[in-house]
Design a protein around this motif. Structure first.
Motif, PDB file in Angstrom:
ATOM      1  N   PRO A   1       1.450  -1.478   0.244  1.00  0.00           N
ATOM      2  CA  PRO A   1       0.122  -0.342  -0.192  1.00  0.00           C
ATOM      3  C   PRO A   1       1.066   1.021   0.266  1.00  0.00           C
ATOM      4  O   PRO A   1       2.399   1.303   0.389  1.00  0.00           O
ATOM      5  CB  PRO A   1      -0.442  -0.174   0.679  1.00  0.00           C
ATOM      6  N   GLY A   2       0.090   2.197  -0.405  1.00  0.00           N
ATOM      7  CA  GLY A   2       1.028   3.452  -0.786  1.00  0.00           C
ATOM      8  C   GLY A   2       0.287   4.574  -0.697  1.00  0.00           C
ATOM      9  O   GLY A   2      -0.648   5.093  -0.967  1.00  0.00           O
ATOM     10  N   ALA A   3       1.236   5.610  -0.866  1.00  0.00           N
ATOM     11  CA  ALA A   3       0.192   6.920  -0.864  1.00  0.00           C
ATOM     12  C   ALA A   3       0.102   7.723  -2.425  1.00  0.00           C
ATOM     13  O   ALA A   3       0.232   8.829  -2.396  1.00  0.00           O
ATOM     14  CB  ALA A   3       1.003   7.951  -0.028  1.00  0.00           C
ATOM     15  N   TYR A   4      -0.475   6.821  -3.301  1.00  0.00           N
ATOM     16  CA  TYR A   4      -0.744   7.301  -4.233  1.00  0.00           C
ATOM     17  C   TYR A   4      -1.747   8.281  -4.864  1.00  0.00           C
ATOM     18  O   TYR A   4      -2.871   7.899  -4.329  1.00  0.00           O
ATOM     19  CB  TYR A   4      -0.252   6.293  -5.081  1.00  0.00           C
ATOM     20  N   PRO A   5      -1.686   9.438  -5.163  1.00  0.00           N
ATOM     21  CA  PRO A   5      -2.667  10.014  -5.065  1.00  0.00           C
ATOM     22  C   PRO A   5      -3.856   9.136  -5.514  1.00  0.00           C
ATOM     23  O   PRO A   5      -4.539   8.804  -7.411  1.00  0.00           O
ATOM     24  CB  PRO A   5      -2.390  11.308  -5.749  1.00  0.00           C
ATOM     25  N   GLN A   6      -4.656   9.783  -4.776  1.00  0.00           N
ATOM     26  CA  GLN A   6      -6.160   8.551  -5.588  1.00  0.00           C
ATOM     27  C   GLN A   6      -7.376   9.672  -6.642  1.00  0.00           C
ATOM     28  O   GLN A   6      -8.280   9.150  -7.276  1.00  0.00           O
ATOM     29  CB  GLN A   6      -6.769   8.168  -4.082  1.00  0.00           C
ATOM     30  N   SER A   7      -7.283  11.137  -6.487  1.00  0.00           N
ATOM     31  CA  SER A   7      -8.260  11.917  -6.827  1.00  0.00           C
ATOM     32  C   SER A   7      -7.999  11.618  -8.752  1.00  0.00           C
ATOM     33  O   SER A   7      -7.095  11.575  -9.059  1.00  0.00           O
ATOM     34  CB  SER A   7      -8.251  13.223  -6.796  1.00  0.00           C
ATOM     35  N   PRO A   8      -9.187  11.254  -8.953  1.00  0.00           N
ATOM     36  CA  PRO A   8      -8.836  11.340 -11.337  1.00  0.00           C
ATOM     37  C   PRO A   8      -8.386  12.636 -11.416  1.00  0.00           C
ATOM     38  O   PRO A   8      -8.168  12.117 -12.906  1.00  0.00           O
ATOM     39  CB  PRO A   8     -10.399  10.633 -10.917  1.00  0.00           C
ATOM     40  N   VAL A   9      -9.166  13.584 -11.040  1.00  0.00           N
ATOM     41  CA  VAL A   9      -8.846  14.920 -11.344  1.00  0.00           C
ATOM     42  C   VAL A   9      -8.153  15.217 -10.007  1.00  0.00           C
ATOM     43  O   VAL A   9      -7.374  15.753  -9.254  1.00  0.00           O
ATOM     44  CB  VAL A   9     -10.360  15.671 -10.625  1.00  0.00           C
TER      45      VAL A   9
ATOM     46  N   PRO B   1      -3.967   3.676 -11.603  1.00  0.00           N
ATOM     47  CA  PRO B   1      -4.553   2.497 -11.208  1.00  0.00           C
ATOM     48  C   PRO B   1      -5.320   2.757 -10.269  1.00  0.00           C
ATOM     49  O   PRO B   1      -6.076   1.322  -9.694  1.00  0.00           O
ATOM     50  CB  PRO B   1      -3.179   2.041 -11.136  1.00  0.00           C
ATOM     51  N   GLN B   2      -5.189   3.495  -9.264  1.00  0.00           N
ATOM     52  CA  GLN B   2      -5.262   3.026  -7.614  1.00  0.00           C
ATOM     53  C   GLN B   2      -7.965   3.134  -7.894  1.00  0.00           C
ATOM     54  O   GLN B   2      -7.726   2.687  -6.665  1.00  0.00           O
ATOM     55  CB  GLN B   2      -5.323   4.231  -6.851  1.00  0.00           C
ATOM     56  N   LEU B   3      -7.434   3.982  -9.044  1.00  0.00           N
ATOM     57  CA  LEU B   3      -9.537   3.796  -9.666  1.00  0.00           C
ATOM     58  C   LEU B   3      -9.683   2.660  -8.758  1.00  0.00           C
ATOM     59  O   LEU B   3     -10.580   1.954  -8.734  1.00  0.00           O
ATOM     60  CB  LEU B   3      -9.608   4.413 -10.124  1.00  0.00           C
TER      61      LEU B   3
ATOM     62  N   PRO C   1      -6.860  -0.472  -5.230  1.00  0.00           N
ATOM     63  CA  PRO C   1      -6.369   0.615  -3.713  1.00  0.00           C
ATOM     64  C   PRO C   1      -5.125   0.646  -3.429  1.00  0.00           C
ATOM     65  O   PRO C   1      -4.518   1.223  -3.000  1.00  0.00           O
ATOM     66  CB  PRO C   1      -7.596  -0.095  -2.843  1.00  0.00           C
ATOM     67  N   LEU C   2      -4.193  -0.764  -3.546  1.00  0.00           N
ATOM     68  CA  LEU C   2      -3.229  -0.997  -3.435  1.00  0.00           C
ATOM     69  C   LEU C   2      -1.696  -0.766  -4.550  1.00  0.00           C
ATOM     70  O   LEU C   2      -1.130  -0.743  -4.340  1.00  0.00           O
ATOM     71  CB  LEU C   2      -2.815  -2.290  -3.701  1.00  0.00           C
ATOM     72  N   ALA C   3      -2.662   0.061  -5.423  1.00  0.00           N
ATOM     73  CA  ALA C   3      -1.338   0.078  -6.983  1.00  0.00           C
ATOM     74  C   ALA C   3      -0.534   1.381  -6.191  1.00  0.00           C
ATOM     75  O   ALA C   3      -1.011   2.754  -6.751  1.00  0.00           O
ATOM     76  CB  ALA C   3      -2.133  -0.138  -8.221  1.00  0.00           C
ATOM     77  N   SER C   4       0.307   0.653  -5.600  1.00  0.00           N
ATOM     78  CA  SER C   4       0.823   2.828  -5.126  1.00  0.00           C
ATOM     79  C   SER C   4       2.085   2.555  -6.141  1.00  0.00           C
ATOM     80  O   SER C   4       2.831   1.514  -6.703  1.00  0.00           O
ATOM     81  CB  SER C   4       1.750   2.074  -3.500  1.00  0.00           C
ATOM     82  N   LYS C   5       3.100   3.371  -6.021  1.00  0.00           N
ATOM     83  CA  LYS C   5       4.139   3.366  -6.870  1.00  0.00           C
ATOM     84  C   LYS C   5       4.945   3.172  -6.229  1.00  0.00           C
ATOM     85  O   LYS C   5       5.121   2.342  -7.703  1.00  0.00           O
ATOM     86  CB  LYS C   5       4.920   5.842  -6.690  1.00  0.00           C
TER      87      LYS C   5
ATOM     88  N   SER D   1       0.041  14.114 -11.623  1.00  0.00           N
ATOM     89  CA  SER D   1      -0.261  14.815 -10.217  1.00  0.00           C
ATOM     90  C   SER D   1      -1.467  14.079 -10.149  1.00  0.00           C
ATOM     91  O   SER D   1      -2.018  14.072  -8.810  1.00  0.00           O
ATOM     92  CB  SER D   1      -0.500  16.447 -10.429  1.00  0.00           C
ATOM     93  N   CYS D   2      -2.304  13.639 -10.676  1.00  0.00           N
ATOM     94  CA  CYS D   2      -3.700  13.152 -11.243  1.00  0.00           C
ATOM     95  C   CYS D   2      -3.684  11.584 -10.662  1.00  0.00           C
ATOM     96  O   CYS D   2      -4.453  11.291 -10.405  1.00  0.00           O
ATOM     97  CB  CYS D   2      -4.829  13.283 -11.801  1.00  0.00           C
ATOM     98  N   GLY D   3      -2.609  11.111 -10.822  1.00  0.00           N
ATOM     99  CA  GLY D   3      -2.668   9.534 -10.464  1.00  0.00           C
ATOM    100  C   GLY D   3      -2.340   8.548 -11.726  1.00  0.00           C
ATOM    101  O   GLY D   3      -1.996   8.119 -11.939  1.00  0.00           O
ATOM    102  N   GLY D   4      -2.538   9.684 -12.841  1.00  0.00           N
ATOM    103  CA  GLY D   4      -2.302   8.926 -14.422  1.00  0.00           C
ATOM    104  C   GLY D   4      -1.215   8.355 -14.249  1.00  0.00           C
ATOM    105  O   GLY D   4       0.033   8.987 -13.774  1.00  0.00           O
ATOM    106  N   LEU D   5      -0.759   7.570 -15.249  1.00  0.00           N
ATOM    107  CA  LEU D   5       0.825   6.918 -15.538  1.00  0.00           C
ATOM    108  C   LEU D   5       0.805   6.964 -17.639  1.00  0.00           C
ATOM    109  O   LEU D   5       0.105   7.355 -18.311  1.00  0.00           O
ATOM    110  CB  LEU D   5       0.921   5.527 -15.170  1.00  0.00           C
ATOM    111  N   ALA D   6       2.066   7.093 -17.534  1.00  0.00           N
ATOM    112  CA  ALA D   6       2.238   7.297 -18.968  1.00  0.00           C
ATOM    113  C   ALA D   6       3.588   5.415 -18.756  1.00  0.00           C
ATOM    114  O   ALA D   6       4.992   6.724 -18.217  1.00  0.00           O
ATOM    115  CB  ALA D   6       2.497   8.607 -19.695  1.00  0.00           C
TER     116      ALA D   6
END
Length: 480
Positions: free
Chosen positions: A7-15, A90-92, A95-99, A193-198
């Motif tokens: 588990p981690g502190a990856y931002p959870q907000s999609p925006v 990914p956390q959407l 929830p365990l999808a931390s960085k 910043s929104c938690g998205g990845l590339a």
């Protein structure tokens, strides 16, 4: 779905909050200094980055340490090909999808992937004629990008760092030369910043074509989803097939083509042609054929869009040249894997493509129904080829340049299931893109993410691009 345990502190907000304040003094790559919150939105790029080296999970056998490149590879320019895949947070879905968990998963699966694609973890020899499969590995960069994923998606697919995707790739890995002392492959994981990845992947054109680049990304994604059950990947393993083709000259007689990636002197833009507009174009051509007594041409989307792009590009160049038509040629990329007799596996590694070349001398020859007929004639001549010998792509470029033709290269990767087969465990990408083009007068065609049309990345000289984007025939079917 993958099993993440950290588990981690990856931002959870999609925006993403684009006004988020980043700590003053945080390490900034490439000399960018943040003075939040005064920095403007357009300057928000790489906040921090780190680099590690990923090596194959298992050593390459001694008998495979020397990977000789066949002639169709040696003739290719030694540039990095750039592919980028964008994903929502990914956390959407987990929830365990931390960085930390994502990074570990991607590196472990990439390490196992490199064991299969072992030449890509080696180094090109100083002569450029073979790969020393020394398992030195590839560079893996991780970067924090201080903006929303949606903001990046709105940018054009160019290599410029301020207005495009340049900062999302390892430095110098977008259509730049690969030095023999550098990695043949490089990867960058970008966190928004929104938690998205590339996930950006660059691979040397000397050892692979676009189909191979996609195969690597697809295999890596499958490995990521099946890290503990690799039997599911057996049928997707790479196939090194050049030794199965007809014999060529001795390796000692082969030398690598020396080339330098050109400085960008062109404009790149993206256009979209919806399926409904392509159907409209098809119906209009079929009506013209019917009036001429021609039936059942059954135009494909690839044929129609390729012909339209070429016609509009040469029309634009003619307008730039005061109405004088310059003899031109279309170099249409053809994946030879299904064309060679017998067909080669889809996962065959190397530059297994050539060009279907169609020269034109008048504007009348670029009429779409006439031009498609010539495209089909060229394709028929390629069918039944037994090897790549004598049909290599690079000599065709040289031939037409010596004859002073204006060359236009159009490639399509529409038949590759990029969106379906690059799920790393958190869903399909929301966008995939080949970034920019290697030189002027080039185009790449892909399906849109929802498959409701075709996206084309087009590069032309500045004045030609102005004329191209004002072309009424193009605007009747494409949106800019």
């Amino acid at each position: 779905m993958y099993n993440l345990q950290v588990p981690g502190a990856y931002p959870q907000s999609p925006v993403c909050n684009v006004h988020q304040q980043w700590p003053v003094g945080m390490k900034i790559s490439r000399g960018l200094i943040l003075q939040a919150p005064l920095i403007s939105r357009r300057q928000l790029h790489v906040v921090s980055s780190s680099r590690t080296n990923v090596k194959p999970a298992s050593p390459t056998p001694l008998k495979l340490k020397h990977y000789n490149l066949p002639s169709h590879d040696l003739m290719m320019p030694d540039y990095y090909m750039p592919l980028i895949l964008f994903y929502p947070n990914p956390q959407l879905s987990n929830p365990l999808a931390s960085k930390t968990a994502i990074l570990s998963l991607l590196k472990n699966s990439l390490s196992k992937t490199l064991s299969e694609y072992y030449p890509f973890a080696g180094r090109l020899s100083s002569s450029g004629s073979y790969v020393d499969c020394n398992d030195e590995g590839i560079h893996f960069l991780e970067a924090q990008i201080a903006c929303d994923l949606s903001e990046i998606l709105q940018k054009p697919p160019v290599k410029n760092e301020k207005e495009g995707y340049g900062h999302l790739f390892p430095p110098g890995s977008i259509w730049h030369n690969v030095s023999y002392s550098r990695n043949l492959m490089a990867v960058q994981l970008n966190h928004f910043s929104c938690g998205g990845l590339a996930i950006a992947v660059s691979l040397s054109h000397r050892v692979a074509d676009g189909v191979t680049l996609f195969s690597v990304a697809s295999y890596w994604a499958r490995m990521c989803r099946n890290l503990n059950d690799q039997e599911k990947l057996v049928h997707r393993s790479p196939c090194f097939v050049h030794e199965l083709l007809l014999p060529q000259s001795s390796d000692d007689d082969l030398t690598a083509t020396q080339s330098v990636a050109p400085e960008k002197n062109w404009i790149t833009t993206k256009i979209v042609l919806s399926n409904s507009n392509i159907d409209k174009l098809k119906a209009e051509l079929e009506m013209q054929d019917k009036q001429q007594g021609i039936k059942n041409k059954n135009y494909t989307r690839n044929e129609l869009v390729t012909a339209l792009l070429y016609r509009c590009a040469v029309t634009a160049a003619t307008a730039s040249n005061s109405g004088t038509y310059t003899k031109s040629v279309l170099l249409q990329t053809v994946n030879m894997r299904p064309v060679i007799d017998p067909p080669l596996p889809k996962t065959s590694v190397g530059n297994l493509f050539t060009f279907n070349h169609i020269p034109t001398y008048t504007m009348n020859e670029t009429k779409l129904n006439t031009f498609v007929a010539q495209m089909r004639k060229g394709m028929m001549q390629l069918r039944g080829s037994k090897s790549m010998v004598g049909i290599e792509a690079f000599p065709l470029i040289v031939k037409y340049e010596k004859l002073n033709y204006k060359t236009y290269m159009i490639s399509s990767i529409r038949k590759l299931p990029i969106y379906d087969e690059t799920d790393f465990g958190w869903g399909r990408p929301v966008k995939a893109a080949v970034v920019d083009t290697p030189f002027v007068n080039s185009s790449f065609m892909m399906d849109t993410p929802s498959r409701d049309g075709i996206t084309a990345t087009v590069s032309l000289e500045e004045q030609d691009m102005k004329n191209f984007l004002a072309n009424k025939e193009l605007l009747a079917y494409a949106s800019l």
